[in-house]
Design a protein around this motif. Structure first.
Motif, PDB file in Angstrom:
ATOM      1  N   GLU A 158       0.829  -1.203   0.000  1.00 15.06           N
ATOM      2  CA  GLU A 158       0.000   0.000   0.000  1.00 15.06           C
ATOM      3  C   GLU A 158       0.864   1.254   0.000  1.00 15.06           C
ATOM      4  N   ARG A 159       1.959   1.225   0.775  1.00 16.40           N
ATOM      5  CA  ARG A 159       2.897   2.346   0.795  1.00 16.40           C
ATOM      6  C   ARG A 159       4.310   1.808   0.636  1.00 16.40           C
ATOM      7  N   ILE A 160       5.098   2.489  -0.171  1.00 18.90           N
ATOM      8  CA  ILE A 160       6.491   2.111  -0.386  1.00 18.90           C
ATOM      9  C   ILE A 160       7.413   2.920   0.517  1.00 18.90           C
ATOM     10  N   TYR A 161       7.029   4.182   0.770  1.00 18.49           N
ATOM     11  CA  TYR A 161       7.876   5.089   1.540  1.00 18.49           C
ATOM     12  C   TYR A 161       7.152   5.603   2.781  1.00 18.49           C
TER      13      TYR A 161
ATOM     14  N   GLY B 184      11.966   7.702   3.080  1.00 23.02           N
ATOM     15  CA  GLY B 184      12.702   6.513   3.479  1.00 23.02           C
ATOM     16  C   GLY B 184      11.841   5.297   3.243  1.00 23.02           C
ATOM     17  N   PRO B 185      12.435   4.102   3.069  1.00 25.87           N
ATOM     18  CA  PRO B 185      11.650   2.893   2.798  1.00 25.87           C
ATOM     19  C   PRO B 185      10.671   2.578   3.926  1.00 25.87           C
ATOM     20  N   ALA B 186       9.439   2.246   3.550  1.00 23.01           N
ATOM     21  CA  ALA B 186       8.438   1.852   4.551  1.00 23.01           C
ATOM     22  C   ALA B 186       8.656   0.424   5.022  1.00 23.01           C
ATOM     23  N   HIS B 187       9.423  -0.358   4.278  1.00 23.34           N
ATOM     24  CA  HIS B 187       9.661  -1.767   4.618  1.00 23.34           C
ATOM     25  C   HIS B 187      11.161  -2.050   4.593  1.00 23.34           C
TER      26      HIS B 187
ATOM     27  N   ARG C  63       5.141   3.514  -6.041  1.00 16.40           N
ATOM     28  CA  ARG C  63       6.416   4.158  -5.684  1.00 16.40           C
ATOM     29  C   ARG C  63       6.650   5.394  -6.543  1.00 16.40           C
ATOM     30  N   HIS C  64       6.414   5.266  -7.840  1.00 17.53           N
ATOM     31  CA  HIS C  64       6.583   6.422  -8.725  1.00 17.53           C
ATOM     32  C   HIS C  64       5.651   7.559  -8.314  1.00 17.53           C
ATOM     33  N   ALA C  65       4.432   7.221  -7.916  1.00 14.64           N
ATOM     34  CA  ALA C  65       3.477   8.252  -7.496  1.00 14.64           C
ATOM     35  C   ALA C  65       3.938   8.924  -6.202  1.00 14.64           C
ATOM     36  N   GLU C  66       4.452   8.137  -5.255  1.00 18.04           N
ATOM     37  CA  GLU C  66       4.926   8.714  -3.988  1.00 18.04           C
ATOM     38  C   GLU C  66       6.140   9.607  -4.214  1.00 18.04           C
ATOM     39  N   GLU C  67       7.048   9.195  -5.079  1.00 15.86           N
ATOM     40  CA  GLU C  67       8.201  10.035  -5.391  1.00 15.86           C
ATOM     41  C   GLU C  67       7.753  11.320  -6.075  1.00 15.86           C
TER      42      GLU C  67
ATOM     43  N   LEU D 275       4.252  25.499 -11.467  1.00 15.81           N
ATOM     44  CA  LEU D 275       5.689  25.296 -11.317  1.00 15.81           C
ATOM     45  C   LEU D 275       6.419  25.685 -12.596  1.00 15.81           C
ATOM     46  N   GLU D 276       7.530  26.390 -12.440  1.00  7.25           N
ATOM     47  CA  GLU D 276       8.357  26.709 -13.600  1.00  7.25           C
ATOM     48  C   GLU D 276       9.155  25.486 -14.029  1.00  7.25           C
ATOM     49  N   ILE D 277       9.703  24.753 -13.066  1.00 12.31           N
ATOM     50  CA  ILE D 277      10.481  23.547 -13.353  1.00 12.31           C
ATOM     51  C   ILE D 277       9.565  22.345 -13.141  1.00 12.31           C
ATOM     52  N   PRO D 278       9.232  21.635 -14.199  1.00  9.64           N
ATOM     53  CA  PRO D 278       8.230  20.575 -14.071  1.00  9.64           C
ATOM     54  C   PRO D 278       8.748  19.330 -13.357  1.00  9.64           C
ATOM     55  N   ALA D 279       7.883  18.744 -12.557  1.00 16.65           N
ATOM     56  CA  ALA D 279       8.074  17.404 -11.998  1.00 16.65           C
ATOM     57  C   ALA D 279       6.781  16.668 -12.322  1.00 16.65           C
ATOM     58  N   ARG D 280       6.831  15.819 -13.333  1.00 13.05           N
ATOM     59  CA  ARG D 280       5.593  15.276 -13.881  1.00 13.05           C
ATOM     60  C   ARG D 280       5.532  13.767 -13.728  1.00 13.05           C
ATOM     61  N   LEU D 281       4.308  13.267 -13.672  1.00 11.59           N
ATOM     62  CA  LEU D 281       4.048  11.832 -13.600  1.00 11.59           C
ATOM     63  C   LEU D 281       2.937  11.503 -14.583  1.00 11.59           C
ATOM     64  N   MET D 282       3.128  10.415 -15.349  1.00 12.17           N
ATOM     65  CA  MET D 282       2.089   9.921 -16.250  1.00 12.17           C
ATOM     66  C   MET D 282       1.899   8.439 -15.948  1.00 12.17           C
ATOM     67  N   ILE D 283       0.706   8.075 -15.495  1.00 13.89           N
ATOM     68  CA  ILE D 283       0.396   6.673 -15.214  1.00 13.89           C
ATOM     69  C   ILE D 283      -0.542   6.172 -16.314  1.00 13.89           C
ATOM     70  N   LEU D 284      -0.059   5.242 -17.095  1.00 17.12           N
ATOM     71  CA  LEU D 284      -0.838   4.706 -18.213  1.00 17.12           C
ATOM     72  C   LEU D 284      -1.897   3.743 -17.696  1.00 17.12           C
TER      73      LEU D 284
END
Length: 740
Positions: free
Chosen positions: A497-500, A509-512, A631-635, A655-664
């Motif tokens: 359910e959670r990675i971090y 930090g790692p949740a496990h 994990r990618h979503a949490e990061e 945001l001027e500097i993008p931090a983007r996520l795309m989940i297919l």
């Protein structure tokens, strides 16, 4: 056509775009397969189709408009060897030509090629089978006619030429105006002759052509203004040295009932990829850049297109990045597709465990203005200790980035799967050691500042990249899969359910952590085995066995025609034949041998992204079995939260500097039992792969263009016409120093 319909298991796959593609192991086989499909079309016309069409001529004759070039000769040879009797050429078939010239350097007349490579040998075959008198009688010749008489009569019967001999004579006599007048008359005569027989649309039963490396088809080359003419007719074109050419135009090509493209030679993959892919640019602009695209004008037109390609024609250029490491010259090779834009974007791709062919889609589908290079790993890492392998890969990537950046080129990087570890070590390379604090930009060494400047201007893209926390998460997915098989429970590839978790300082930090530490023991056996002397010859023996299997012609043909996205069929077999199982084993061991330390490095790499304002895009499938989408979503949440604080804005969009996520997202309602495909993304072995590839390349293009436009605005890069076009299409304001 289904596999097994020919001795060589030939198959035609209809791609998502509508086109039909058949890949063969050789040009001779491609020609044979094209001839086989034409035979089927002819049979349908002879037995049924001709009774439903307009006009006496189209009911009486099967009409073929044919181009020139060496690839077409494979079609002639196949007609002679396999179809000289199954098609009644004299009674039913009539040939026309896509173009003819008064004479150009290196020109081979399509008419002369047809005569010498097909009609003359066909006459010889038919005379041997039927006898001279019988064949002469069928051509209404006298009984004392010889072979030359028969050939002349067959040419007169079968061929409708473009006669530019008078225009050529006028040119030879220095009468250029008279030559142009005569060529215009012949162009009009040819058009009217075809229209009187086939109607105003000039719709041939079949057009047979090759293509050029630049996507040229027939006489239509890139950036010709005549490409805009959609009304069926002929063209009169002026060529170098005063030569004149008469040709059929775009309208004739798209109105044909079938377009058969025979593709061979070298480096045709770029043009074919540009044909198949969806472009973000205006369609007519893409036609101007790659004329072959005109056959994508509508789904109805695309469905009439049949491509018969040999495997050899679908190779990329190989380029070399050279650098010095510890006093030795190191050469790092890359599969490269050159871009159209001089000093434009040069994206560097780092493949995952599955090898270079994981990037076949990107090599051909990313914008044609870009240069695209998929970096080879090289062989040196096979002989390194595990701790040295990924820093070595990162140094090679670093040198490739800097060599481009120093030339003023934007150099985005994209890594798939385990290549995320290379990306981490690239960022970590600006530190004196892995435990050092992240220095301020101003305190970096000059070369490190150049690296950061290059990454700031273009960005980093992660495609389903792996980190050590994914190991325990995959273990959870394995248990879910086993439970599904044994107890019919619902499939669930979401893992933990959670990675971090966040510590008191707001750091990830790692949740496990205990599971992460325990995962180190799972591959201790592999590590011990690879340290034994027997490991390398044993695994290399397996590699040799694999290559021997792949060298078998039936195996190659099955791979080329499997029902999967055609990009994978094009290059999968070739690149698998160069795979090193020993190198793969060394990489797996290097990536997993110290999970706690490598995870710590990964999290530090995220902080380096933040510290130096490096744009970042992460793309992953929601059902990735091997890499956690969670994990990618949490990061992503962590990066966005930190960037919001850093820039002092309230929303991710600001945001001027993008931090983007795309989940297919998957297309179907239920999870597939096959867990591997979602991780492979752009080389997915099912039909969903084509759709995903388009989503991925569109997102990558948008991300890089935004970053490069910002760098141009800050005068860190020279203006680029491709960026100006993109801004115009998006209705975005252009920087003052951009090109018009």
């Amino acid at each position: 056509m289904k596999p097994g319909s020919s001795p060589n298991n030939f198959a035609l796959i209809q791609e998502e775009a509508g086109i039909h593609v058949g890949i063969s192991a050789s040009l001779a086989l491609a020609g044979r397969h094209a001839a086989q499909v034409l035979q089927e079309q002819f049979n349908d016309w002879r037995d049924r189709g001709r009774y439903r069409v307009w006009g006496h001529y189209k009911r009486s004759y099967f009409t073929i408009a044919i181009g020139g070039g060496n690839t077409i000769k494979s079609q002639y040879h196949a007609w002679l060897n396999y179809h000289h009797n199954s098609i009644d050429w004299l009674r039913f078939v009539r040939f026309y030509f896509l173009e003819e010239t008064t004479g150009e350097p290196g020109w081979e007349s399509a008419e002369q090629s047809l005569i010498m490579n097909f009609i003359v040998p066909l006459a010889e075959k038919l005379r041997k089978q039927r006898g001279t008198k019988v064949l002469a009688g069928s051509l209404e010749l006298s009984a004392d006619s010889d072979l030359d008489d028969i050939i002349d009569a067959m040419i007169t019967t079968l061929v409708h030429p473009i006669n530019l001999a008078p225009a050529k004579q006028a040119l030879d006599n220095g009468k250029s105006r008279r030559a142009i007048q005569l060529a215009k008359q012949e162009s009009l005569r040819y058009q009217q002759d075809i229209q009187s027989k086939l109607g105003v649309s000039m719709a041939f039963h079949c057009i047979v052509s090759g293509i050029g490396k630049d996507g040229a088809i027939g006489a239509l080359a890139p950036h010709m203004p005549e490409l805009a003419d959609r009304e069926s007719g002929t063209l009169l074109l002026k060529r170098g040295g005063g030569a004149l050419r008469v040709a059929l135009n775009r309208g004739v090509l798209i109105n044909a009932e079938r377009i058969s493209l025979i593709v061979s030679g070298s480096l045709k993959l770029k043009a074919l990829g540009r044909f198949e892919m969806e472009e973000s640019a205006d369609f007519e602009q893409t036609v101007m850049e790659t004329p072959l695209r005109l056959l994508r004008e509508s789904p109805d037109v695309a469905e009439k297109v049949y491509i018969f390609a040999d495997e050899q024609s679908l190779h990329f250029d190989e380029t070399i990045f050279e650098f010095s490491e510890r006093g030795q010259i190191v050469q790092n090779k890359a599969e490269t597709r050159a871009g159209d834009e001089e000093n434009g974007v040069h994206i560097l791709l780092m493949h995952g465990f599955m090898g270079l062919f994981s990037f076949a889609n990107l090599l051909i589908r990313l914008p044609s203005s870009w240069t695209v290079s998929a970096l080879h790993r090289g062989s040196r890492a096979k002989f390194m200790d595990s701790d040295e392998i990924f820093p070595h890969y990162a140094r090679a990537l670093r040198k490739a980035i800097l060599s481009n950046w120093r030339k003023g080129r934007a150099v985005p990087i994209a890594g798939h799967s385990i290549a995320g570890v290379i990306s981490d070590h690239l960022l970590l390379s600006v530190l004196t050691d892995y435990d050092a604090d992240i220095p301020a930009y101003e305190k970096l060494k000059a070369e490190d500042r150049q690296l950061i400047d290059a990454l700031r201007a273009s960005g980093i893209i992660h495609l389903a990249t792996w980190s050590p926390c994914d190991g325990p998460n995959t273990g959870e997915n394995v248990r879910s899969l086993v439970s599904h098989v044994r107890h019919d429970t619902a499939l669930d590839y979401s893992g933990f359910e959670r990675i971090y978790k966040l510590d008191e300082n707001g750091k990830l930090g790692p949740a496990h952590p205990s599971d992460l530490a325990e995962s180190a023991s799972t591959l201790t056996g592999l590590d011990r085995f690879l340290k034994r002397r027997i490991s390398r010859p044993f695994i290399n023996g397996m590699t040799v066995g694999l290559r021997k299997i792949l060298e078998q012609r039936p195996v190659q043909q099955r791979m080329l025609n499997a029902d999967m996205p055609y990009v994978l069929r094009l290059v999968g077999g070739r690149l698998l034949k160069t795979a090193s199982l020993y190198g793969l084993a060394k990489e797996i061991n290097a990536g997993l041998h110290s999970p706690v330390e490598y995870q710590r490095r990964h999290l530090k790499a995220l902080d380096i992204l933040l510290a130096y304002d490096i744009p970042f895009l992460s793309i992953i499938h929601q059902d990735d079995f091997l890499v956690s989408a969670g994990r990618h979503a949490e990061e992503h949440e962590y990066l966005v939260a930190q960037r919001l604080k850093r820039e002092g804005v309230n929303s991710e969009e600001a945001l001027e500097i993008p931090a983007r996520l795309m989940i297919l997202q998957r297309a179907q309602d239920e999870l597939p039992l096959d867990p591997l495909n979602p991780h492979l993304l752009v080389m997915s072995t099912n039909r969903e792969g084509n759709k995903m590839a388009r989503q991925i390349t569109a997102a990558m293009t948008e991300f890089v263009n935004e970053n490069v436009a910002r760098a141009i605005d800050k005068k860190n890069l020279r203006p680029l016409p491709s960026i100006t076009r993109w801004q115009r299409k998006k209705n975005l304001p252009r920087a003052k120093n951009q090109v018009a």
